[in-house]
Scaffold this motif. Structure first.
Motif, PDB file in Angstrom:
ATOM      1  N   GLY B  55       3.531   9.608   9.976  1.00 26.79           N
ATOM      2  CA  GLY B  55       4.669   8.721   9.807  1.00 26.79           C
ATOM      3  C   GLY B  55       5.655   9.207   8.764  1.00 26.79           C
ATOM      4  N   THR B  97      13.726   9.910  11.760  1.00 21.69           N
ATOM      5  CA  THR B  97      13.239   8.528  11.659  1.00 21.69           C
ATOM      6  C   THR B  97      14.080   7.603  12.524  1.00 21.69           C
ATOM      7  OG1 THR B  97      12.655   9.038   9.398  1.00 21.69           O
ATOM      8  CG2 THR B  97      12.545   6.767  10.023  1.00 21.69           C
ATOM      9  N   GLN B 100      13.125   8.010  16.049  1.00 23.32           N
ATOM     10  CA  GLN B 100      11.822   7.431  16.364  1.00 23.32           C
ATOM     11  C   GLN B 100      11.842   5.904  16.401  1.00 23.32           C
ATOM     12  OE1 GLN B 100       8.558   7.722  13.666  1.00 23.32           O
ATOM     13  NE2 GLN B 100       7.302   8.805  15.152  1.00 23.32           N
ATOM     14  N   TYR B 104       9.360   2.846  18.244  1.00 27.44           N
ATOM     15  CA  TYR B 104       8.472   1.931  17.541  1.00 27.44           C
ATOM     16  C   TYR B 104       8.776   0.489  17.875  1.00 27.44           C
ATOM     17  CZ  TYR B 104       5.400   4.731  14.770  1.00 27.44           C
ATOM     18  OH  TYR B 104       4.381   5.545  14.406  1.00 27.44           O
ATOM     19  N   HIS B 106       9.557  -0.438  20.753  1.00 25.47           N
ATOM     20  CA  HIS B 106       9.195  -0.560  22.174  1.00 25.47           C
ATOM     21  C   HIS B 106      10.404  -0.796  23.055  1.00 25.47           C
ATOM     22  CE1 HIS B 106       4.934  -0.562  21.232  1.00 25.47           C
ATOM     23  NE2 HIS B 106       5.227  -1.340  20.219  1.00 25.47           N
ATOM     24  N   GLN B 124       3.306   3.842  22.627  1.00 23.15           N
ATOM     25  CA  GLN B 124       4.648   4.322  22.272  1.00 23.15           C
ATOM     26  C   GLN B 124       4.746   5.842  22.327  1.00 23.15           C
ATOM     27  OE1 GLN B 124       5.142   2.653  18.492  1.00 23.15           O
ATOM     28  NE2 GLN B 124       3.328   3.534  17.614  1.00 23.15           N
ATOM     29  N   GLN B 128       8.055   9.030  23.668  1.00 23.66           N
ATOM     30  CA  GLN B 128       8.620   9.753  22.529  1.00 23.66           C
ATOM     31  C   GLN B 128       8.808  11.229  22.824  1.00 23.66           C
ATOM     32  OE1 GLN B 128       7.436   9.607  18.494  1.00 23.66           O
ATOM     33  NE2 GLN B 128       6.523   7.594  18.752  1.00 23.66           N
TER      34      GLN B 128
END
Lengths: 143, 195
Positions: B55, B97, B100, B104, B106, B124, B128
């Motif tokens: 992360g 970030t 992404q 995250y 959805h 998820q 990606q």
């Protein structure tokens, strides 16, 4: 967990050990498009930048001398090392003689676009072309 | 009063990866580059690996540690080089970030549900981009951050923009290379952790 991984594989486009996915393909396409746009917008532009209309000659960090470009004239400039000859010819300018060893400024050739610069560092003479102020784009801004 | 510092497993991981990134960064600084601003960016492989595996928080810690400590070791702390490196690292992490974030939240699943294409919930990871996509975005934004920092603070001359297409092209190519390396690393790591 087993179900999830089988779902995940359905979005993989190229199933090599690298597993290129749909989002990767999209990113690569967008990145190459960005490259082409940058090339067309910054590197291969000739007419969109506008015309230069004056030349600034700076000698040894003094305030620059300004000459209009719409004339035919050869200027002799006394620099640190000797005489630099600068030719102005209908919208273009160039060094035609310089006392330095490398002669980079002479080999640079004609300058015609705004913000183009040529300099003779040993002689401390530099010439910069300037366009009219409205030819600056939003990115360049005023300095 | 005795102060106690308890280091967790997470700290150990970050310290290990940061040390690796610093080593790569310092080795990389010895490689001469053909054009100023072009670097293989192999140290970002570590950041990217941490970003995908643990992360953005871990990746942020690792990249900040890498930038600060390697600049201290190379003697460029608080110099223009350090500022360029820092702005590039922060912007690239911010960009990946941001990319992404929809996954995250959805969003792809929700869109597919609205279009009634798929009703089964998937993880998820499915939608990606892989490390290659993230690496391209990271390297482009790293280059862009450095470039605008250099243009705004150090060389405010419009002629610098003639260099931008070339730099971004190299960023894309080197981003793909570092993305392939990262993907191989992640594959290896996941295989070894499955065992």
């Amino acid at each position: 967990m087993q179900n999830n991984t089988s779902q995940a594989t359905s979005f993989i486009i190229i199933d090599t050990p690298l597993k290129l996915k749909l989002a990767d393909i999209l990113i690569i396409i967008l990145a190459s498009y960005l490259c082409f746009w940058l090339y067309s917008h910054f590197l291969f532009t000739s007419d969109s930048q506008g015309k230069a209309n004056r030349v600034l000659i700076q000698i040894n960090h003094k305030a620059p001398l300004e000459y209009p470009l719409n004339q035919n004239k050869i200027l002799s400039i006394h620099g640190d090392k000797g005489l630099s000859l600068i030719e102005i010819k209908q919208g273009k300018a160039r060094f035609i003689h310089s006392p330095c060893r490398n002669q980079f400024c002479v080999f640079h050739g004609w300058l015609s676009a705004p913000e183009e610069t040529s300099a003779c560092l040993p002689n401390r003479v530099s010439i910069t072309l300037k366009g009219s102020l409205n030819t600056f784009d939003a990115i360049a801004g005023e300095q | 009063m005795k102060q106690q510092f308890i280091s967790t497993q997470e700290d150990h991981k970050i310290a290990l990866l940061a040390a690796l990134a610093i080593t790569i960064h310092i080795f990389e600084s010895a490689i001469p580059s053909p054009l100023p601003g072009i670097k293989p960016g192999l140290a970002n492989v570590v950041t990217l690996f941490a970003f995908i595996q643990y992360g953005w928080q871990s990746a942020l810690q690792i990249s900040l540690l890498r930038v600060i400590i390697s600049s201290l070791l190379l003697g460029t702390f608080l110099s223009p080089t350090f500022l360029l490196s820092l702005s590039g690292a922060l912007l690239s992490l911010f960009a990946i970030t941001l990319v992404q974030l929809p996954f995250y939240l959805h969003w792809p699943q929700k869109v597919l549900k609205l279009l009634s294409l798929s009703s089964t919930p998937t993880n998820q990871q499915a939608y990606q981009p892989s490390a290659i996509g993230y690496a391209i975005i990271a390297s482009i934004s790293h280059m862009a951050g450095q470039f605008f920092m250099a243009w705004y603070f150090f060389i405010p001359h419009p002629g610098l923009f003639k260099l931008l297409p070339i730099l971004i092209t190299f960023a894309v190519i080197l981003g793909i290379v570092s993305g392939i390396i990262t993907q191989f690393l992640i594959n290896q790591y996941q295989q070894s952790s499955d065992l």
